[in-house]
Design an enzyme around this catalytic site. Sequence first.
Site, mmCIF file in Angstrom:
data_model
loop_
_atom_site.group_PDB
_atom_site.id
_atom_site.type_symbol
_atom_site.label_atom_id
_atom_site.label_comp_id
_atom_site.label_asym_id
_atom_site.label_seq_id
_atom_site.Cartn_x
_atom_site.Cartn_y
_atom_site.Cartn_z
ATOM 1 N N GLU A 83 43.644 162.348 27.983
ATOM 2 C CA GLU A 83 42.649 162.392 26.914
ATOM 3 C C GLU A 83 41.748 163.619 27.059
ATOM 4 O O GLU A 83 41.379 164.253 26.073
ATOM 5 C CB GLU A 83 41.800 161.121 26.925
ATOM 6 N N PRO A 292 53.976 161.956 41.364
ATOM 7 C CA PRO A 292 53.436 160.618 41.078
ATOM 8 C C PRO A 292 52.206 160.684 40.193
ATOM 9 O O PRO A 292 51.422 161.646 40.276
ATOM 10 C CB PRO A 292 53.097 160.065 42.471
ATOM 11 N N ARG A 293 52.032 159.688 39.366
ATOM 12 C CA ARG A 293 50.859 159.607 38.503
ATOM 13 C C ARG A 293 49.584 159.578 39.338
ATOM 14 O O ARG A 293 48.572 160.176 38.980
ATOM 15 C CB ARG A 293 50.960 158.342 37.623
ATOM 16 N N GLY A 336 46.414 168.428 38.775
ATOM 17 C CA GLY A 336 46.301 169.423 37.714
ATOM 18 C C GLY A 336 47.388 170.477 37.689
ATOM 19 O O GLY A 336 47.286 171.454 36.939
ATOM 20 N N GLU A 337 48.468 170.320 38.485
ATOM 21 C CA GLU A 337 49.502 171.347 38.548
ATOM 22 C C GLU A 337 50.816 170.930 37.918
ATOM 23 O O GLU A 337 51.763 171.723 37.869
ATOM 24 C CB GLU A 337 49.747 171.760 40.007
ATOM 25 N N ASN A 361 52.716 161.343 28.883
ATOM 26 C CA ASN A 361 52.804 162.305 27.786
ATOM 27 C C ASN A 361 54.057 163.188 27.892
ATOM 28 O O ASN A 361 54.181 163.979 28.820
ATOM 29 C CB ASN A 361 51.544 163.176 27.798
ATOM 30 N N PRO A 362 54.982 163.078 26.916
ATOM 31 C CA PRO A 362 56.181 163.930 26.945
ATOM 32 C C PRO A 362 55.981 165.282 26.271
ATOM 33 O O PRO A 362 56.895 166.112 26.262
ATOM 34 C CB PRO A 362 57.198 163.096 26.167
ATOM 35 N N GLU A 364 53.955 167.850 26.956
ATOM 36 C CA GLU A 364 53.821 169.035 27.801
ATOM 37 C C GLU A 364 55.174 169.639 28.168
ATOM 38 O O GLU A 364 55.393 170.842 27.955
ATOM 39 C CB GLU A 364 52.997 168.711 29.045
#
Length: 446
Positions: A83, A292-293, A336-337, A361-362, A364
């Site tokens: 978000e 991993p998330r 963030g990478e 999210n697909p 990116e």
Amino acid sequence: MIDLSSCAIRMRYPDSAAGCGKNMRILYNLAFIIFGIFYLPYLVVTKRYKYGMKDRFGILPEKIKDIASKNRIIWIHAVSVGEMKAAGILAPLLRKAFPSHKLLFSTVTHTGNKVARTIATGEEGVFYLPLDVSFIADKVVKQVKPEIFIALETELWPNLIDSLYRSGAKLALVNGRISNRSYSKYKKGKFFISALLKKFSLILMQSDQDAVRIITLGAQKEKVFVTGNLKFDIPILNFDTKRTELRKKLNLKDEEVLLIAGSTHRGEEEDIAHCFSRLKKEYKNLRLLIAPRHIERTEEIEKLLTKAGLKPVKISSLGAGRAEGIEPVFILDTIGELRSMYSASDIVFVGGSFVKKGGQNPIEPASLSKPIIFGKYTFNFQDVTKIFLENEAGIEAENKKEFYSAVRFLMDNPRDRKKLGMNAKDAINKNSGSSQRTIDLILSNF
């Protein structure tokens, strides 16, 4: 969403202030506090209590108070990483449209907070969302004094929304979406949700279905508009430069094919590792990176991969590259990478979709022309995955057997692999423009 404050979202039906008066507001506060007491042990065990507890109790940083005391404020709230990235797309347009205002960003999660700090300029600020208890929300709203409050997706916090509304701020819900699961829950509390939605001056939804649902829940039709998904407007990285740089870091040869399993959840890595072990027997040039998330699961995943007979290597421990002769499974253990790492990939699996998490999210990897595979649980991005499937821009694999077959197909057919990636990029281009539609409506209404 795992923080204490995020768990309170599950209890947001009692819109005390507008719907049922003072007594209901007291009951909501009590419910929130009681839930928080029971949730405290989890915060201690996971050490999440370390992040932003002063902010959450309404003790804002001096920088935030200083900015708010000297400027007209637009407060942007986004719960977590995805978000907040969408907020990052909107932020430059807001700065241009409202040059006399300063932006303040709030988040719920620590990872979202980190992303927000990369978006905010030196004259702007970032803080954690206050706990949704009336006197805390009232205190923070009084200090921030926003003229405009923008909530990304469907963030409905009863006490905060009530405090903002009573303060005279104009409220906008942007990039809104309502999944099947959320919709069934919201319908049970329609009376309370309706009272909350009526306090918004503008409600911008991702799809026609989302718009119909939020109007059914009580939003005023004349305030609801369909603007598409902000995430389709994601800026494109310098693909060639990043790919070369990152593949060199991983010591990947040109002929090696990198499969990235992005934003995976517990229950997925084991299936992926099992499939990869089988595939490696047929395709010696196949490599795997798991992102991993939640990076705090890195050690757990290391043990899982080791048990499967694989050689896990953390990205943070890499030097100039991996040693010759070693073929590890990489674990992305830095925040963030992932987006930039996608540029090094050749095939992408989008996590959270083999298990009932709703998918990640697909967009990116698709924006980088990557062929993407996702599972059947994509209800968080159902409109996006529908677009990909209709445009032959993604492969849905219901289980690990189908995942194995999908990767095998892409390995055997490099032309189809490339075509799938190009179709994904085309789907992004066809559905872009949400950010400009969003800013135009904010300008015309505020």
